[in-house]
Design a protein around this motif. Structure first.
Motif, PDB file in Angstrom:
ATOM      1  N   VAL A  85      17.279  -5.889  34.699  1.00 31.05           N
ATOM      2  CA  VAL A  85      16.307  -4.891  34.250  1.00 31.05           C
ATOM      3  C   VAL A  85      16.658  -4.234  32.912  1.00 31.05           C
ATOM      4  O   VAL A  85      15.775  -3.740  32.209  1.00 31.05           O
ATOM      5  CB  VAL A  85      16.120  -3.785  35.321  1.00 31.05           C
ATOM      6  CG1 VAL A  85      15.509  -4.360  36.582  1.00 31.05           C
ATOM      7  CG2 VAL A  85      17.447  -3.106  35.640  1.00 31.05           C
ATOM      8  N   ASP A  86      17.940  -4.209  32.556  1.00 29.02           N
ATOM      9  CA  ASP A  86      18.354  -3.498  31.346  1.00 29.02           C
ATOM     10  C   ASP A  86      19.636  -4.141  30.819  1.00 29.02           C
ATOM     11  O   ASP A  86      20.740  -3.778  31.238  1.00 29.02           O
ATOM     12  CB  ASP A  86      18.587  -2.020  31.663  1.00 29.02           C
ATOM     13  CG  ASP A  86      18.857  -1.183  30.416  1.00 29.02           C
ATOM     14  OD1 ASP A  86      19.165  -1.774  29.364  1.00 29.02           O
ATOM     15  OD2 ASP A  86      18.772   0.052  30.509  1.00 29.02           O
ATOM     16  N   SER A 127      25.204   7.444  27.696  1.00 24.44           N
ATOM     17  CA  SER A 127      24.857   6.272  28.504  1.00 24.44           C
ATOM     18  C   SER A 127      26.107   5.532  28.948  1.00 24.44           C
ATOM     19  O   SER A 127      26.208   5.072  30.093  1.00 24.44           O
ATOM     20  CB  SER A 127      23.956   5.325  27.701  1.00 24.44           C
ATOM     21  OG  SER A 127      22.727   5.931  27.388  1.00 24.44           O
ATOM     22  N   SER A 170      21.187  -3.953  27.952  1.00 21.46           N
ATOM     23  CA  SER A 170      22.126  -3.085  27.235  1.00 21.46           C
ATOM     24  C   SER A 170      23.003  -2.322  28.220  1.00 21.46           C
ATOM     25  O   SER A 170      24.204  -2.132  27.978  1.00 21.46           O
ATOM     26  CB  SER A 170      21.371  -2.113  26.330  1.00 21.46           C
ATOM     27  OG  SER A 170      20.542  -1.244  27.076  1.00 21.46           O
ATOM     28  N   ARG A 171      22.414  -1.892  29.328  1.00 24.83           N
ATOM     29  CA  ARG A 171      23.211  -1.215  30.362  1.00 24.83           C
ATOM     30  C   ARG A 171      24.204  -2.181  30.996  1.00 24.83           C
ATOM     31  O   ARG A 171      25.346  -1.810  31.284  1.00 24.83           O
ATOM     32  CB  ARG A 171      22.271  -0.637  31.422  1.00 24.83           C
ATOM     33  CG  ARG A 171      22.983   0.088  32.555  1.00 24.83           C
ATOM     34  CD  ARG A 171      22.019   0.920  33.376  1.00 24.83           C
ATOM     35  NE  ARG A 171      22.506   1.108  34.723  1.00 24.83           N
ATOM     36  CZ  ARG A 171      22.237   0.315  35.754  1.00 24.83           C
ATOM     37  NH1 ARG A 171      21.431  -0.735  35.568  1.00 24.83           N
ATOM     38  NH2 ARG A 171      22.719   0.546  36.944  1.00 24.83           N
ATOM     39  N   ALA A 228      21.977  -4.843  37.034  1.00 25.94           N
ATOM     40  CA  ALA A 228      21.651  -4.199  35.760  1.00 25.94           C
ATOM     41  C   ALA A 228      21.103  -5.219  34.764  1.00 25.94           C
ATOM     42  O   ALA A 228      20.166  -4.928  34.009  1.00 25.94           O
ATOM     43  CB  ALA A 228      22.881  -3.510  35.180  1.00 25.94           C
ATOM     44  N   CYS A 242      27.385   4.933  32.791  1.00 24.67           N
ATOM     45  CA  CYS A 242      27.717   3.612  33.339  1.00 24.67           C
ATOM     46  C   CYS A 242      29.119   3.628  33.945  1.00 24.67           C
ATOM     47  O   CYS A 242      29.354   3.025  35.000  1.00 24.67           O
ATOM     48  CB  CYS A 242      27.643   2.559  32.236  1.00 24.67           C
ATOM     49  SG  CYS A 242      25.964   2.105  31.756  1.00 24.67           S
TER      50      CYS A 242
END
Length: 217
Positions: free
Chosen positions: A103-104, A29, A106-107, A100, A33
């Motif tokens: 919506v997410d 991940s 951690s990302r 990012a 990124c």
């Protein structure tokens, strides 16, 4: 172009401590990124050489900018001049991280870490270029010293940008609160000294030895 330092990126995420285990899904991940970030980042930098004037105790001026700071005065004590410096990854980097975060989270955090690493690598690359230029004069670069370090107020941020014409040249501005925009940006002063030394900024120049993100050799 400069590349993301993955060791540094993990350090920004707090994954650098000895004895930690490697999470392969997290690594995948993180690298995804990184690829997404480098696809949109537009690193740019601008700099200007200026005379360094000592106006009094803990007071300097460079390029017409008055700087009152005991930390900076001590850092530049052996310097004959200084570079005013600014760099940014561009507005699209901010937009990517902001989207990012909607919506997410951690990302978004991983993107933040990748961006911090890429910006540092870009600044190091530009400083290496400057170091080679002044080497013929028998001069060396001190590590970068940014507004907000030690007791150097961020109030000088706007003056640095104006002196460098950074808004026009690289699209870098500051808010009324002196926060840089795009946020993945940096301003700094880089001293020119006759004493040989590494020009890289690092934890060795910071007095906060209890920092959780301090580099370990």
């Amino acid at each position: 172009m400069a590349e993301i330092d993955w060791k540094e990126t993990r350090r920004y995420l707090g994954l650098h401590r000895p004895g930690g285990t490697v999470d392969h899904r997290l690594e995948e991940s993180l690298h995804a990124c990184g690829r997404e970030l480098t696809a949109v980042a537009v690193p740019r930098a601008v700099w200007k050489r200026a005379e360094l004037v000592r106006e009094g105790k803990n007071v300097l001026s460079a390029g017409g900018i008055r700087l009152e700071s005991r930390s900076l005065f001590r850092h530049l004590r052996d310097c004959r001049g200084v570079y005013l410096f600014a760099a940014t990854l561009g507005a699209e980097t901010d937009r990517l991280i902001r989207r990012a975060g909607l919506v997410d989270m951690s990302r978004a955090v991983m993107l933040q870490a990748c961006a911090a690493s890429l910006l540092e690598a870009w600044c190091d690359e530009k400083c290496d270029e400057l170091a080679r230029q002044v080497e013929e004069e028998g001069l060396y670069l001190k590590p970068r010293f940014s507004p907000g370090y030690g007791d150097l107020s961020i109030a000088c941020q706007q003056q640095l940008l104006e002196e460098l014409e950074a808004p026009k040249r690289i699209g870098l501005t500051a808010t009324a609160e002196q926060m840089l925009t795009p946020t993945k940006s940096v301003t700094a002063l880089i001293g020119l000294t006759p004493d040989p030394q590494p020009c890289r900024t690092g934890c060795s120049t910071c007095k906060k030895t209890d920092c959780a993100f301090r580099k370990t050799e």
